[in-house]
Design a protein around this motif. Structure first.
Motif, short mmCIF file in Angstrom:
data_model
loop_
_atom_site.label_atom_id
_atom_site.label_comp_id
_atom_site.label_asym_id
_atom_site.label_seq_id
_atom_site.Cartn_x
_atom_site.Cartn_y
_atom_site.Cartn_z
N UNK A 233 -33.80 8.83 32.84
CA UNK A 233 -34.89 9.78 32.62
C UNK A 233 -36.18 9.34 33.29
N UNK A 234 -36.88 10.29 33.88
CA UNK A 234 -38.19 10.02 34.48
C UNK A 234 -39.23 10.13 33.35
N UNK A 235 -39.50 8.99 32.72
CA UNK A 235 -40.42 8.96 31.59
C UNK A 235 -41.67 8.12 31.87
N UNK A 236 -41.97 7.90 33.15
CA UNK A 236 -43.10 7.05 33.53
C UNK A 236 -44.42 7.55 32.95
N UNK A 237 -44.64 8.88 33.03
CA UNK A 237 -45.89 9.44 32.52
C UNK A 237 -46.05 9.15 31.03
N UNK A 238 -44.96 9.27 30.30
CA UNK A 238 -45.02 9.00 28.86
C UNK A 238 -45.37 7.53 28.60
N UNK A 239 -44.76 6.66 29.36
CA UNK A 239 -44.98 5.23 29.15
C UNK A 239 -46.44 4.84 29.41
N UNK B 227 -44.24 7.73 22.75
CA UNK B 227 -43.05 7.00 22.35
C UNK B 227 -41.88 7.32 23.28
N UNK B 228 -41.11 6.29 23.63
CA UNK B 228 -39.91 6.48 24.44
C UNK B 228 -38.72 5.86 23.71
N UNK B 229 -37.54 6.32 24.04
CA UNK B 229 -36.33 5.82 23.39
C UNK B 229 -35.97 4.43 23.83
N UNK B 230 -35.07 3.81 23.07
CA UNK B 230 -34.65 2.44 23.38
C UNK B 230 -34.03 2.36 24.77
N UNK C 277 -39.42 10.52 23.43
CA UNK C 277 -38.96 10.86 22.10
C UNK C 277 -39.60 12.17 21.63
N UNK C 278 -38.75 13.13 21.22
CA UNK C 278 -39.23 14.42 20.71
C UNK C 278 -38.47 14.77 19.45
N UNK C 279 -39.06 15.70 18.67
CA UNK C 279 -38.36 16.19 17.48
C UNK C 279 -37.54 17.42 17.83
N UNK D 150 -33.08 13.47 19.05
CA UNK D 150 -32.06 12.98 18.14
C UNK D 150 -31.48 11.66 18.58
N UNK D 151 -32.28 10.87 19.31
CA UNK D 151 -31.82 9.58 19.80
C UNK D 151 -30.93 9.64 21.02
N UNK D 152 -30.82 10.81 21.64
CA UNK D 152 -29.92 10.97 22.79
C UNK D 152 -30.62 11.67 23.95
N UNK D 153 -30.31 11.22 25.16
CA UNK D 153 -30.78 11.88 26.38
C UNK D 153 -29.60 12.66 26.98
N UNK D 154 -29.79 13.95 27.23
CA UNK D 154 -28.73 14.80 27.76
C UNK D 154 -28.89 14.94 29.27
#
Length: 851
Positions: free
Chosen positions: A245-251, A256-259, A264-266, A286-290
């Motif tokens: 996942x491209x989550x650089x902006x979030x970091x 919050x990012x997953x393990x 991380x979203x609801x 839900x703890x999963x990346x699709x």
């Protein structure tokens, strides 16, 4: 930008980001929101699922999802990467210095290819397979190359392998797991899939861990080395070993990012900042990346609904997949690996025909939980909805596995409960489809798509949607849509008439005037056949070449090892000794396997694509022509020796068979046509098992129609008896042209006659009694065909442009495909099995059983 309006900023202009914009517009959010979209690529959103078609000639424009008119009023910045989020000020900033404020920020940044951190992974000649730009780079590198390796045997890895094969490279696939597609298929399915793909010449290396990429003095890729020391010499390497996942902006923004990555979203796709949301492959829900588009689409719809004031939430995503990989149907749905407590497996494996089917059911067999289909996924659209929700099975589960025709199975659209999911991309149920038809007035596939969005995602649910439509309309006593496909609202018969009446001469002209889109694998070959029948056009003339099925494209039959078979026409099965010797000499010169066919011809197997023109040249020079074994056309007119030699014969069956075969050769039709002529009632030519068969009588000929062999054999039915030869030929002319005009795509004559209102009696009225007044027209059509016939092989030999198509490698036309290898058996050769290839490619042909 108006301060009275709220602003939605979407970072990411891929398939999911685009779907969110569509959903937001559909829910009226554009009326009181300014929508601003940032895309890192220089292209507007395109269909990444169909990306491999870009290699086959589909343009980037044709793949585009985000048309300009759909984005009217939307601000869109392409080739502009957002680098920071100021959460306090609610501003995003780009690498180019642009700043845009937001009230709602949607992160749809997707994923990036994972490249294993091995030595040499960044060498010149190493690529990833993720975007159209990646394909452009691979295409450029493939020009001077001969071999390519794909690291990764999953979905994208096999798509990348297909791309390399299309570019003319000897292709290897390396997969660390013990089987291909380990996340979708089990060991049995993986074995069948592997055999299918190896037959196409792709070399598979499973259970192999890549250690390094070695380069030459010029810094370019030269070898790929495994952990055990083995290596593959190669000119390029494509990494397709999964995505991250491209989550650089979030970091960098403190979200919050997953393990294992992902924002991380609801279940409403909201992050821990109430103004920021994440959807698609960058989200961890839900703890999963699709990593599939279907769940991403569901997130886009949920978020648009939430922003519009709805209460929709993301439930468990459907990760079912159905696709065609290197021409092989593969599908996986539900609990495919029987992880549910007490789950039981039912398996059907036909290794001869390359079919593997597994269903997972509850311990009492009362409910379907999931399944795997390889080689034949035709039942996917019905089985997958049955595995969603708590729906009891209405038949014994083993009946769902058996091949069509082995047992009657009462499974169809009517057996599906209203809550069963039809379209997982848009979470559309059976009940919603039926409601769109019964209450919404939908009477065509396009109307159902517009009302429910079903079928507008991956497209795998379209057959079931059509089946539900037909079922609902039939129950209501309404007309059922018989469209050829979504690109043409007409039937094949109607298209035939339009082309004939309007004098249309090309697929482009037809689809511009009477269709929509760019066509598909259903309509293109069907239209090519119609055009060939009416215009006599060569299958490789102009755009016709791009319309043809695999065999017609090269005027030969593709075999399991990637080689081709060549079948010259031998009318009526009669051949001179000189002709036999010519065929034998040609087979010997090109080292071809020879076999007498059931249609009294000689089939020559094992030709490489670049050898085909040379083989045709020798055959044409010896007086032979194309036998059209590759086409939906007349194949053969089989005969006995008749009254000329046989003491029981009452008519000259050989002479008639030759006359008929030469008359109808090259006639393109909805399906293949086979015929036979028997010189007496002993029926040695098996005429009553043919599409049309003739049996001699003391006073003339009996004509039988609508027979065939194959999976469901049919006996032909008597159309007319005791007619003279001239009348017989006139009636066959009418029969064949009526079939060509009115049958559905890929419909054999037996099924066509059964589908006629009145069956054989109606056909007799039309053909013999001329009840519709069509006889003169049909005879004239056949006369034009006979007068306009020319041999397709000879025409290709006279055209340098056509001959350029016959090459294993575009950059080395006469270079043999090294993936094709043979072993000797019974004094001829056959395709080498995978275990034999390594030895054969290193030395001369080895006879079976030789020391």
């Amino acid at each position: 930008m108006s301060t009275s309006r709220r602003t939605i900023v979407v970072v990411g202009h891929g398939m999911v980001g685009h779907r969110f914009v569509e959903a937001a517009i559909a829910r009226g959010l554009a009326a009181d929101h300014d929508i601003v979209v940032f895309g890192a690529e220089h292209r507007a959103a395109y269909d990444r699922v169909a990306m491999s078609s870009y290699v086959d000639g589909v343009s980037a424009e044709q793949l585009t999802l985000a048309q300009d008119d759909a984005y009217a009023g939307i601000t869109r910045y392409l080739a502009e990467t957002v680098t920071t989020i100021d959460r306090e000020q609610r501003i995003v900033r780009t690498a180019g210095g642009r700043s845009v404020g937001y009230d709602v920020l949607v992160l749809a940044t997707g994923s990036r290819p994972f490249v294993p951190p091995i030595a040499g992974h960044d060498a010149q000649g190493c690529f990833v397979y993720r975007t159209l730009d990646d394909i452009d780079l691979i295409r450029a590198a493939a020009g001077p190359a001969s071999t390519g390796v794909v690291v990764g045997g999953g979905l994208l890895g096999l798509e990348a392998a297909n791309a390399l094969q299309c570019l003319g490279l000897t292709t290897h696939v390396v997969e660390m797991a013990p089987r291909l597609m380990p996340l979708q298929v089990d060991e049995g399915g993986g074995a069948v899939l592997r055999r299918h793909i190896e037959k196409l010449g792709v070399r598979i290396h499973t259970g192999s861990r890549t250690e390094s990429v070695e380069t030459g003095a010029d810094g370019r890729v030269r070898r790929l080395v495994f952990a055990d020391g083995a290596a593959i010499d190669t000119d390029l390497v494509v990494f397709s070993a999964g995505v991250r996942p491209v989550d650089d902006l979030a970091r960098v923004s403190g979200l919050a990012v997953g393990e294992r990555g992902g924002i991380v979203v609801d279940d409403a796709c909201s992050t821990d900042d109430p103004a920021i949301y994440a959807i698609g492959e960058c989200a961890c829900i839900g703890g999963r990346v699709y990593g599939l588009v279907g769940p991403g689409y569901m997130m886009a719809e949920v978020l648009a609904d939430h922003l519009a004031g709805g209460e929709g939430t993301f439930s468990t995503a459907d990760t079912s997949t159905k696709l065609k990989l290197l021409g092989v149907d593969v599908a996986s749905f539900g609990d495919a690996f029987a992880a549910s407590p007490g789950a039981l497996e039912l398996v059907y494996a036909d290794h001869v025909n390359g079919v593997y089917k597994k269903l997972v059911v509850t311990d009492d067999g009362g409910r379907l939980l999931g399944g795997i289909l390889v080689g034949d996924a035709s039942s996917y659209s019905l089985l997958r909805p049955m595995a969603t929700g708590d729906h009891p099975l209405t038949v014994d589960p083993e009946q769902l596995l058996l091949p069509a025709g082995s047992q009657p199975v009462a499974v169809g659209p009517a057996a599906l409960p209203p809550t069963a999911t039809v379209c997982s991309c848009h979470n559309v149920s059976v009940g919603q489809i039926r409601e769109a038809i019964a209450e919404g007035g939908a009477t065509a596939l396009g109307e159902i798509k517009a009302a429910t969005c079903a079928g507008t995602g991956c497209g795998s649910c379209v057959p079931l949607v059509n089946a539900l439509l037909a079922d609902e309309l039939t129950k209501a006593g309404r007309e059922v849509d018989r469209s050829l496909c979504e690109h043409f609202t007409m039937t094949r018969q109607e298209l035939f008439d339009v082309i004939r009446v309007r004098g249309i001469r090309s697929f482009t002209e037809l689809i511009e005037q009477h269709g929509q889109g760019r066509g598909c694998a259903v309509c293109k070959p069907a239209v090519a056949s119609i055009l060939a029948t009416q215009t006599g056009a060569h299958p490789l003339d102009g755009e016709n070449a791009a319309l043809q099925d695999t065999n017609d494209h090269v005027m030969a039959n593709l075999q399991r090892d990637g080689s081709y078979s060549v079948v010259p026409r031998i009318p009526g099965g009669e051949v001179t000794p000189d002709g036999l010797m010519a065929i034998g000499r040609i087979a010997k010169d090109f080292d071809l396997y020879t076999k007498i066919t059931g249609g009294q011809r000689i089939d020559m197997f094992g030709a490489r694509i670049e050898q085909l023109p040379a083989i045709w040249r020798q055959l044409v020079d010896a007086g032979f022509e194309s036998g059209h074994a590759y086409g939906k056309a007349l194949r053969t007119v089989k005969s006995c020796v008749g009254s000329t030699w046989c003491r029981y014969g009452v008519q000259d069956s050989v002479a008639l068979a030759i006359e008929l075969e030469l008359r109808y050769r090259g006639l393109r039709s909805p399906h293949k046509i086979k015929a036979g002529v028997s010189g007496c009632a002993r029926e040695c030519a098996e005429a009553r098992g043919k599409d049309f068969g003739i049996i001699a009588t003391e006073v003339g000929w009996n004509l039988y129609v609508g027979g065939n062999g194959g999976f469901t054999p049919r006996h032909a039915q008597l159309l007319v008896g005791d007619v003279d030869t001239a009348t017989l030929i006139r009636l066959i002319d009418r029969y064949l042209m009526y079939y060509v005009r009115t049958a559905d795509r890929l419909q054999r004559t037996a099924v066509w006659i059964e589908s006629l209102d009145g069956g054989i009696d109606h056909l007799r009225e039309v053909i013999v009694d001329d009840s519709l007044g069509l006889a003169a027209d049909l005879e004239a059509d056949m006369a034009r065909h006979v007068a306009g016939y020319s041999d397709e092989w000879a025409a290709a030999l006279d055209d340098p442009d056509k001959l350029r198509r016959f090459a294993s490698f575009v950059n080395a036309p006469q270079t043999p495909d090294p993936g094709i290898a043979f072993v000797s058996e019974r004094d001829q050769h056959r395709p080498a099995r995978p275990a034999e290839k390594a030895v054969l490619l290193a030395g001369p042909r080895i006879p079976i059983g030789a020391p």
